[in-house]
Motif scaffolding. Structure first.
Motif, PDB file in Angstrom:
ATOM      1  N   THR A   1     -42.380 -47.041 -31.591  1.00  0.00           N
ATOM      2  CA  THR A   1     -42.531 -46.231 -30.384  1.00  0.00           C
ATOM      3  C   THR A   1     -44.004 -45.898 -30.152  1.00  0.00           C
ATOM      4  O   THR A   1     -44.504 -45.962 -29.031  1.00  0.00           O
ATOM      5  CB  THR A   1     -41.693 -44.946 -30.501  1.00  0.00           C
TER       6      THR A   1
ATOM      7  N   GLN B   1     -35.914 -44.503 -24.524  1.00  0.00           N
ATOM      8  CA  GLN B   1     -34.733 -44.488 -25.371  1.00  0.00           C
ATOM      9  C   GLN B   1     -33.687 -43.528 -24.781  1.00  0.00           C
ATOM     10  O   GLN B   1     -34.015 -42.489 -24.251  1.00  0.00           O
ATOM     11  CB  GLN B   1     -35.155 -44.035 -26.774  1.00  0.00           C
TER      12      GLN B   1
ATOM     13  N   ASP C   1     -38.024 -49.162 -24.848  1.00  0.00           N
ATOM     14  CA  ASP C   1     -37.840 -48.547 -26.164  1.00  0.00           C
ATOM     15  C   ASP C   1     -36.351 -48.413 -26.481  1.00  0.00           C
ATOM     16  O   ASP C   1     -35.686 -47.519 -25.962  1.00  0.00           O
ATOM     17  CB  ASP C   1     -38.524 -47.173 -26.195  1.00  0.00           C
TER      18      ASP C   1
HETATM   19 MG   LIG Z   1     -38.888 -44.999 -31.871  1.00  0.00          MG
END
Ligand SMILES: [Mg+2]
Ligand SMILES: Nc1ncnc2c1ncn2[C@@H]1O[C@H](COP(=O)(O)OP(=O)(O)OP(=O)(O)O)[C@@H](O)[C@H]1O
Lengths: 215, 379
Positions: free
Chosen positions: B42, B83, B160
């Protein structure tokens, strides 16, 4: 009842000025609390200072504040502006923290999405953060509204008329109808303000109802 | 092309999340960053659009140093799928999708038309457009997240773990749709996942990171499976990597045998062993054992559907799996219209495998050796 029937015009007038003296500071106080709360969030280190110093304002006795106002503002003693400013101070005392907490309640992933999309400055505040802080801010606003309506009554002592006059006068002359009207009218006013805030908050957050209604 | 040049990120508390990362994500390709939790995936991704600033090193976009660009403008030009979708809960699906176009100053109508188009593009029903995110399933939210990142048609996308919060079947579906979309759009994509299978399925190039943010290896998937640079990569890509590598090897001409068939609804003309059931267009439907149905016509309920079907122009993995999964032990092979061309036995696929070449190992550069070559005019 007889007393109310004979004096309803007066009660209405006093009610309206009560609404003015409690309501206007609510709006002005909210407007002032926005930058304060925003700053407390933006510079996380300033949060304790902002919250504590504004919170302390709430501990100043209201009578004292009403009395000092003319000295600070240079206004006349009987000027209602004194009360409006004092009430605004109390509102900020309650709302600065609420706004900061509301802005801080925005979920982290939403903040990150906003950053990733290229949001910044005022657009970010008004487009993403404030709308999501509405529930928390509205909750604080309800407390402030009730608090304002109750504190404003004391302004009778410094000669600014509102529903508190009924209490003072009713008590001095032992007129039960007047006393009772004063109490009920104050409570009603607080209730109405509360309902208005709830309704506006619902109107601003249609997504919350939608989320609840998910089948 | 996105280029990481000796990029290091050390957080104020001393944690080194990314350590001297040098990596190129070629234009129009999917580069997957994969590795265990906390290995800096990330962080690496967020340094591209400067949500996180590198401590050392530089990142360039098509040769331009991102460190010199205006942050918000840089971000508006890069699609980002966060995410768990990270949708704005207070905005409808359409308004969520239109976020970046509005920030770029598109007018309402144009934004709305574009949002509607994207809603369809990612396979969502148009009537979902007026819902709020909380009224969508996890899979639908992830699709909206992808649509939102695509809205302003950015050449670069950062994703992500976009498909992590859904069940395996939906994930597989989302991955397939994503690949189809990428075939049409040809974006330059950096994709983060901790799932090596997803990395190998989606990546044109896979970069394996280890904890501490060190690049262990970057290579095309087939190369990675054939020549892991070290024990860590070998472990991470998994035990059955030999088998999985077959999915990158096109099927050579297999010795196909013709198969006796019966059309559904008709009577088998023999009762020996397994018989392949087809429809009127010779599309295989399943297998049947004639002696079990005692000479009557084949019904839908008689079908044994356990076998997978391989395409003649597919991969060796598909051909082998068809043979292994077939109850008759004969793998069904079809052409690109789905019509039967013949069957193949497992040992025939195996000898075809023995005849194929594995990607050549680059002895000089075990870490970057198998990476996707960058076009000369870009390098
Ligand atoms: Mg991550
Ligand atoms: N703001 C921060 N301050 C300090 N350390 C951080 C910060 N953000 C991340 N880290 C640390 O940096 C390392 C890499 O984090 P990162 O989020 O990039 O990992 P990741 O590979 O994305 O992991 P995951 O698969 O769990 O999402 C971790 O050890 C993490 O704890």
């Amino acid at each position: 009842m007889d007393w109310l029937a004979a004096n309803w015009r007066t009660v209405l007038d006093l009610g309206l000025s009560h609404l003015y003296l409690a309501g206007v500071p609510l709006l002005v106080g909210l407007a002032l609390s926005l930058p304060l709360g925003w700053a407390a969030k933006r510079w996380r280190g300033s949060y304790p200072a902002v919250v504590t110093s504004t919170g302390l304002l709430y501990t100043i006795p209201s009578l004292a504040l009403f009395v000092i106002m003319p000295l600070v503002l240079g206004t006349k003693i009987l000027d209602p502006v004194n009360v409006v400013v004092a009430m605004t101070i109390y509102t900020v005392a309650l709302l600065a923290r609420t706004v900061a907490d509301g802005l801080l309640s925005v979920p982290d992933h939403v903040e990150q999405a906003a950053t990733a999309m290229g949001y910044r400055g005022l657009r970010r505040l008004f487009g993403v953060e404030l709308p999501l802080a509405v529930p928390v801010i509205a909750a604080g606003l309800r407390v402030a509204a009730v608090s304002n309506v109750s504190i404003v009554s004391i302004a009778s002592v410094v000669g600014v008329s509102q529903l508190g006059n009924l209490l003072v006068d009713g008590y001095r002359r032992i007129i039960w109808g007047e006393l009772l009207t004063g109490i009920v009218a104050t409570m009603l006013l607080a209730l109405v303000l509360d309902l208005v805030i709830v309704a506006v908050s619902r109107g601003l957050t249609p997504w919350r109802a939608a989320a609840g209604a998910r089948s | 092309m996105i280029r990481f040049d000796g990029v290091t990120k050390q957080f104020p508390d001393g944690t080194v999340a990314v350590d001297d990362l040098s990596l190129t994500a070629p234009t129009g390709k999917i580069t997957v960053l994969v590795g265990p939790s906390g290995c800096g995936k990330t962080t690496s991704l967020r340094m591209v659009n400067r949500m996180i600033e590198p401590t050392r090193g530089s990142i360039s976009l098509d040769g331009q140093d991102t460190g010199r660009m205006d942050q918000a403008e840089l971000r508006r030009g890069i699609g980002y799928v966060i995410q768990h979708a990270g949708l704005f809960p207070h905005r409808t699906v359409l308004d969520n999708i239109g976020t970046v176009p509005r920030l770029l100053g598109w007018d309402r109508t144009k934004t709305r038309d574009r949002s509607r188009e994207l809603l369809e593009r990612v396979g969502l029903d148009p009537h979902l457009g007026d819902r709020y995110p909380a009224q969508l399933s996890g899979g639908q939210q992830q699709r909206v997240g992808v649509a939102r990142a695509l809205a302003a048609d950015p050449p670069v996308m950062l994703m992500d773990e976009p498909f992590s919060a859904v069940d395996p079947i939906v994930r597989d579906q989302l991955q397939d749709e994503f690949l189809r979309l990428q075939d049409e759009l040809g974006k330059t994509i950096v994709f983060v996942t901790h799932d090596i299978d997803e990395a190998i399925k989606l990546g044109d190039q896979v970069a394996v990171l280890r904890v501490g943010g060190v690049l262990a290896q970057v290579a095309e998937p087939s190369y990675l499976l054939a020549h892991p640079a070290d024990d860590f990569v070998a472990d991470f890509v998994g035990r059955d990597r030999g088998y999985r590598a077959l999915q990158f090897q096109a099927t050579p001409r297999l010795p196909l045998r013709s198969e006796r068939t019966v059309v559904l609804g008709e009577r088998p003309d023999s009762d020996a062993g397994w018989l392949l059931v087809v429809d009127d267009d010779r599309h295989p439907l399943g297998w049947v054992e004639p002696r079990r149905i005692g000479g009557r016509a084949v019904e839908d309920a008689d079908l044994h559907r356990g076998g997978t079907v391989a395409r003649a122009d597919g991969t060796l993995r598909g051909a082998l799996d068809a043979a292994l999964s077939s109850p008759a032990r004969r793998g069904v092979v079809v052409d690109d219209s789905g019509a039967l061309v013949g069957t193949v036995l497992a040992h025939e696929v195996l000898s075809a495998i023995e005849d194929t070449d594995r990607p050549e190992r680059d002895e000089d550069d075990p870490v970057h050796g198998g990476a996707v070559a960058v076009a000369a005019d870009e390098a």
